[in-house]
Design a protein around this motif. Structure first.
Motif, PDB file in Angstrom:
ATOM      1  N   MET A  61       5.651 -49.032 -58.358  1.00 46.12           N
ATOM      2  CA  MET A  61       6.661 -48.256 -57.639  1.00 46.12           C
ATOM      3  C   MET A  61       6.655 -48.631 -56.157  1.00 46.12           C
ATOM      4  O   MET A  61       5.601 -48.933 -55.586  1.00 46.12           O
ATOM      5  CB  MET A  61       6.369 -46.764 -57.776  1.00 46.12           C
ATOM      6  N   ASN A  62       7.834 -48.586 -55.532  1.00 44.60           N
ATOM      7  CA  ASN A  62       7.924 -48.884 -54.103  1.00 44.60           C
ATOM      8  C   ASN A  62       7.094 -47.894 -53.299  1.00 44.60           C
ATOM      9  O   ASN A  62       6.951 -46.728 -53.668  1.00 44.60           O
ATOM     10  CB  ASN A  62       9.371 -48.828 -53.633  1.00 44.60           C
ATOM     11  N   LEU A  63       6.565 -48.371 -52.196  1.00 44.11           N
ATOM     12  CA  LEU A  63       5.772 -47.528 -51.287  1.00 44.11           C
ATOM     13  C   LEU A  63       6.431 -47.566 -49.919  1.00 44.11           C
ATOM     14  O   LEU A  63       6.542 -48.639 -49.306  1.00 44.11           O
ATOM     15  CB  LEU A  63       4.333 -48.037 -51.209  1.00 44.11           C
ATOM     16  N   PHE A  64       6.903 -46.405 -49.451  1.00 45.78           N
ATOM     17  CA  PHE A  64       7.624 -46.324 -48.174  1.00 45.78           C
ATOM     18  C   PHE A  64       8.776 -47.327 -48.127  1.00 45.78           C
ATOM     19  O   PHE A  64       8.968 -48.058 -47.151  1.00 45.78           O
ATOM     20  CB  PHE A  64       6.676 -46.544 -46.989  1.00 45.78           C
ATOM     21  N   HIS A  65       9.522 -47.395 -49.243  1.00 50.61           N
ATOM     22  CA  HIS A  65      10.702 -48.256 -49.374  1.00 50.61           C
ATOM     23  C   HIS A  65      10.367 -49.746 -49.328  1.00 50.61           C
ATOM     24  O   HIS A  65      11.250 -50.579 -49.102  1.00 50.61           O
ATOM     25  CB  HIS A  65      11.743 -47.926 -48.288  1.00 50.61           C
ATOM     26  N   LYS A  66       9.115 -50.083 -49.514  1.00 58.69           N
ATOM     27  CA  LYS A  66       8.687 -51.486 -49.560  1.00 58.69           C
ATOM     28  C   LYS A  66       8.200 -51.810 -50.967  1.00 58.69           C
ATOM     29  O   LYS A  66       7.607 -50.974 -51.651  1.00 58.69           O
ATOM     30  CB  LYS A  66       7.550 -51.743 -48.572  1.00 58.69           C
ATOM     31  N   HIS A  67       8.444 -53.047 -51.401  1.00 51.95           N
ATOM     32  CA  HIS A  67       7.972 -53.467 -52.711  1.00 51.95           C
ATOM     33  C   HIS A  67       6.451 -53.475 -52.750  1.00 51.95           C
ATOM     34  O   HIS A  67       5.794 -53.920 -51.795  1.00 51.95           O
ATOM     35  CB  HIS A  67       8.483 -54.875 -53.042  1.00 51.95           C
ATOM     36  N   LEU A  68       5.900 -52.976 -53.833  1.00 53.92           N
ATOM     37  CA  LEU A  68       4.444 -52.928 -53.979  1.00 53.92           C
ATOM     38  C   LEU A  68       4.038 -53.713 -55.229  1.00 53.92           C
ATOM     39  O   LEU A  68       4.539 -53.455 -56.320  1.00 53.92           O
ATOM     40  CB  LEU A  68       3.972 -51.475 -54.102  1.00 53.92           C
ATOM     41  N   THR A  82      23.015 -44.241 -63.715  1.00 55.96           N
ATOM     42  CA  THR A  82      23.909 -45.194 -63.056  1.00 55.96           C
ATOM     43  C   THR A  82      24.003 -46.441 -63.918  1.00 55.96           C
ATOM     44  O   THR A  82      23.874 -46.362 -65.124  1.00 55.96           O
ATOM     45  CB  THR A  82      23.404 -45.491 -61.630  1.00 55.96           C
ATOM     46  N   THR A  83      24.253 -47.608 -63.316  1.00 57.52           N
ATOM     47  CA  THR A  83      24.392 -48.831 -64.110  1.00 57.52           C
ATOM     48  C   THR A  83      23.175 -49.728 -63.947  1.00 57.52           C
ATOM     49  O   THR A  83      22.433 -49.637 -62.961  1.00 57.52           O
ATOM     50  CB  THR A  83      25.632 -49.631 -63.689  1.00 57.52           C
ATOM     51  N   ILE A  84      22.988 -50.623 -64.908  1.00 54.63           N
ATOM     52  CA  ILE A  84      21.889 -51.587 -64.846  1.00 54.63           C
ATOM     53  C   ILE A  84      22.047 -52.488 -63.626  1.00 54.63           C
ATOM     54  O   ILE A  84      21.077 -52.815 -62.943  1.00 54.63           O
ATOM     55  CB  ILE A  84      21.818 -52.400 -66.151  1.00 54.63           C
ATOM     56  N   SER A  85      23.294 -52.882 -63.330  1.00 56.49           N
ATOM     57  CA  SER A  85      23.546 -53.745 -62.167  1.00 56.49           C
ATOM     58  C   SER A  85      23.121 -53.067 -60.875  1.00 56.49           C
ATOM     59  O   SER A  85      22.521 -53.700 -59.995  1.00 56.49           O
ATOM     60  CB  SER A  85      25.034 -54.107 -62.089  1.00 56.49           C
ATOM     61  N   TYR A  86      23.425 -51.773 -60.760  1.00 61.08           N
ATOM     62  CA  TYR A  86      23.064 -51.037 -59.539  1.00 61.08           C
ATOM     63  C   TYR A  86      21.546 -50.958 -59.375  1.00 61.08           C
ATOM     64  O   TYR A  86      21.014 -51.202 -58.288  1.00 61.08           O
ATOM     65  CB  TYR A  86      23.658 -49.629 -59.589  1.00 61.08           C
ATOM     66  N   VAL A  87      20.839 -50.623 -60.451  1.00 61.49           N
ATOM     67  CA  VAL A  87      19.378 -50.532 -60.401  1.00 61.49           C
ATOM     68  C   VAL A  87      18.775 -51.900 -60.071  1.00 61.49           C
ATOM     69  O   VAL A  87      17.813 -52.006 -59.312  1.00 61.49           O
ATOM     70  CB  VAL A  87      18.807 -50.002 -61.730  1.00 61.49           C
ATOM     71  N   SER A  88      19.360 -52.950 -60.625  1.00 60.91           N
ATOM     72  CA  SER A  88      18.889 -54.310 -60.351  1.00 60.91           C
ATOM     73  C   SER A  88      18.971 -54.627 -58.861  1.00 60.91           C
ATOM     74  O   SER A  88      18.035 -55.180 -58.276  1.00 60.91           O
ATOM     75  CB  SER A  88      19.725 -55.316 -61.153  1.00 60.91           C
ATOM     76  N   ARG A  89      20.086 -54.246 -58.239  1.00 59.10           N
ATOM     77  CA  ARG A  89      20.242 -54.493 -56.792  1.00 59.10           C
ATOM     78  C   ARG A  89      19.297 -53.628 -55.978  1.00 59.10           C
ATOM     79  O   ARG A  89      18.702 -54.091 -54.999  1.00 59.10           O
ATOM     80  CB  ARG A  89      21.687 -54.224 -56.370  1.00 59.10           C
ATOM     81  N   GLN A  90      19.154 -52.356 -56.365  1.00 62.05           N
ATOM     82  CA  GLN A  90      18.302 -51.435 -55.604  1.00 62.05           C
ATOM     83  C   GLN A  90      16.845 -51.863 -55.606  1.00 62.05           C
ATOM     84  O   GLN A  90      16.148 -51.737 -54.596  1.00 62.05           O
ATOM     85  CB  GLN A  90      18.433 -50.021 -56.175  1.00 62.05           C
ATOM     86  N   LEU A  91      16.373 -52.352 -56.749  1.00 58.83           N
ATOM     87  CA  LEU A  91      14.962 -52.722 -56.875  1.00 58.83           C
ATOM     88  C   LEU A  91      14.712 -54.204 -56.647  1.00 58.83           C
ATOM     89  O   LEU A  91      13.563 -54.648 -56.672  1.00 58.83           O
ATOM     90  CB  LEU A  91      14.440 -52.332 -58.260  1.00 58.83           C
ATOM     91  N   ALA A  92      15.795 -54.963 -56.418  1.00 61.56           N
ATOM     92  CA  ALA A  92      15.679 -56.418 -56.218  1.00 61.56           C
ATOM     93  C   ALA A  92      14.959 -57.073 -57.398  1.00 61.56           C
ATOM     94  O   ALA A  92      14.056 -57.895 -57.225  1.00 61.56           O
ATOM     95  CB  ALA A  92      14.966 -56.729 -54.907  1.00 61.56           C
ATOM     96  N   MET A  93      15.352 -56.680 -58.600  1.00 66.66           N
ATOM     97  CA  MET A  93      14.815 -57.266 -59.831  1.00 66.66           C
ATOM     98  C   MET A  93      15.984 -57.848 -60.624  1.00 66.66           C
ATOM     99  O   MET A  93      17.113 -57.392 -60.475  1.00 66.66           O
ATOM    100  CB  MET A  93      14.081 -56.209 -60.658  1.00 66.66           C
ATOM    101  N   SER A  94      15.708 -58.832 -61.451  1.00 62.94           N
ATOM    102  CA  SER A  94      16.786 -59.496 -62.181  1.00 62.94           C
ATOM    103  C   SER A  94      17.460 -58.542 -63.158  1.00 62.94           C
ATOM    104  O   SER A  94      16.826 -57.623 -63.700  1.00 62.94           O
ATOM    105  CB  SER A  94      16.249 -60.721 -62.925  1.00 62.94           C
ATOM    106  N   TYR A  95      18.734 -58.775 -63.387  1.00 60.74           N
ATOM    107  CA  TYR A  95      19.511 -57.961 -64.323  1.00 60.74           C
ATOM    108  C   TYR A  95      18.873 -57.982 -65.711  1.00 60.74           C
ATOM    109  O   TYR A  95      18.753 -56.950 -66.368  1.00 60.74           O
ATOM    110  CB  TYR A  95      20.949 -58.482 -64.383  1.00 60.74           C
ATOM    111  N   LYS A  96      18.467 -59.161 -66.157  1.00 60.72           N
ATOM    112  CA  LYS A  96      17.888 -59.319 -67.494  1.00 60.72           C
ATOM    113  C   LYS A  96      16.605 -58.509 -67.642  1.00 60.72           C
ATOM    114  O   LYS A  96      16.343 -57.924 -68.694  1.00 60.72           O
ATOM    115  CB  LYS A  96      17.612 -60.800 -67.780  1.00 60.72           C
ATOM    116  N   THR A  97      15.789 -58.476 -66.592  1.00 59.32           N
ATOM    117  CA  THR A  97      14.535 -57.712 -66.646  1.00 59.32           C
ATOM    118  C   THR A  97      14.819 -56.222 -66.772  1.00 59.32           C
ATOM    119  O   THR A  97      14.221 -55.531 -67.600  1.00 59.32           O
ATOM    120  CB  THR A  97      13.686 -57.975 -65.382  1.00 59.32           C
ATOM    121  N   ILE A  98      15.748 -55.710 -65.946  1.00 62.22           N
ATOM    122  CA  ILE A  98      16.107 -54.287 -65.990  1.00 62.22           C
ATOM    123  C   ILE A  98      16.703 -53.945 -67.358  1.00 62.22           C
ATOM    124  O   ILE A  98      16.368 -52.920 -67.967  1.00 62.22           O
ATOM    125  CB  ILE A  98      17.115 -53.934 -64.880  1.00 62.22           C
TER     126      ILE A  98
END
Length: 308
Positions: free
Chosen positions: A31-38, A84-100
């Motif tokens: 999970m992100n920590l203080f809005h940073k990738h962990l 929401t949508t998979i595309s939105y979550v992918s952008r928010q978490l900076a993870m690939s669409y396929k992974t999400i």
């Protein structure tokens, strides 16, 4: 990071005589920590069984086998995708669409366990790729769990999914005003009542009001910025705001109170009262000068029996 205690037994044969084979570094997203990738760097030990000679990685309590994300991150992704949508979550978490997408469907299938429903089942579509592809999902309104999922949101998909609910004690089907869902439900379960959920009914009256607001956009200074204020309920607005909109644009005020009056439909205590209220509202909306509300009354006339 690394584990302290070795595994007790071989995961293949259950034999307890194990010898460490090697150790590898594994990078796992948390999970992100203080809005940073962990990311967690875990030293994963691999063990060789002295009985079957198989080599296996030690199990980790916080990370699924073979995964590069922790359990809690996967649960977070699943919950976000439901809203929401998979595309939105992918952008928010900076993870690939396929992974999400893979994580979402894996966890959705894990949820489809309880075959017996509460009797009140909802059918809706979710956007797997915004503006491109939809999936049909069947959920238990009372229990809150997922029962079935299927590709597309057309009549045939709805038919196939609803057929699988035949022996699950259906009492009520809840849906939006998407005709293919309604057609499939009536064909398979003609005697089971269909209810149009409140969210979609209210959403359409809000949309009708917004069309009026756009048409009279020039009448109020800064009205574009006030769009979200106008979509709020009256008790969330100040008297000054209400007076200002009424003075600057009587048309906007008329449409606003027509929209707000509609909410009282869900305050009626009996079916008869609700029916009388809805008929009165439809008459008043038809008499208004707003074409967007005229169109909405056609929708209400079509779906009235299922809204009530």
């Amino acid at each position: 990071m690394e584990t302290i205690e070795p595994p007790n037994r071989c995961i293949h044969c259950g034999f307890s005589n194990l010898k460490r084979h090697d150790k590898r570094l594994r990078r796992v997203r948390d999970m992100n920590l203080f809005h940073k990738h962990l990311h967690l760097l875990i030293h994963v030990k691999r063990w060789r069984c002295q009985n079957c000679k198989e080599v296996f990685s030690e199990p980790l309590s916080s990370v699924p086998s073979g995964s590069h994300q922790t359990y809690r991150l996967q649960e977070h992704i699943f919950e976000q995708c439901r809203d929401t949508t998979i595309s939105y979550v992918s952008r928010q978490l900076a993870m690939s669409y396929k992974t999400i997408e893979r994580i979402y469907y894996k966890m959705a299938k894990n949820e489809i366990q309880d075959k017996q429903t509460s009797g009140v089942v909802g059918i809706d579509e979710i956007a797997v790729r915004k503006g491109h592809r939809y999936e049909t999902v069947v959920t238990d309104i009372i229990k809150g769990n997922v029962h079935e999922m299927g590709a597309d949101r057309d009549y045939q998909s709805a038919l196939e999914i609803l057929e699988r609910l035949e022996d699950r004690g259906l009492k009520t089907l809840v849906m939006d005003m998407w005709w293919p869902f309604h057609k499939a439900a009536k064909q398979l379960y003609p005697d089971i009542p269909i209810v149009i959920d409140k969210y979609h009914v209210v959403q359409k009256v809000n949309h009708a009001f917004d069309q009026v607001r756009k048409a009279h956009n020039a009448q109020i200074k800064g009205l574009k910025k006030g769009r979200f204020a106008l979509l709020k309920r009256p008790f969330r607005l100040t008297e000054k705001q209400l007076e200002e909109y009424h003075e600057e644009s009587p048309e906007i005020a008329h449409a606003y109170y027509l929209k707000e009056w509609f909410y009282d439909l869900y305050e009626q205590s009996t079916y008869e009262e609700a029916e009388a209220f809805l008929n009165t509202w439809i008459e008043q909306a038809k008499m208004s000068p707003f074409s967007a509300f005229h169109e909405y009354t056609k929708t209400l006339d079509t779906w009235k029996i299922h809204i009530l």
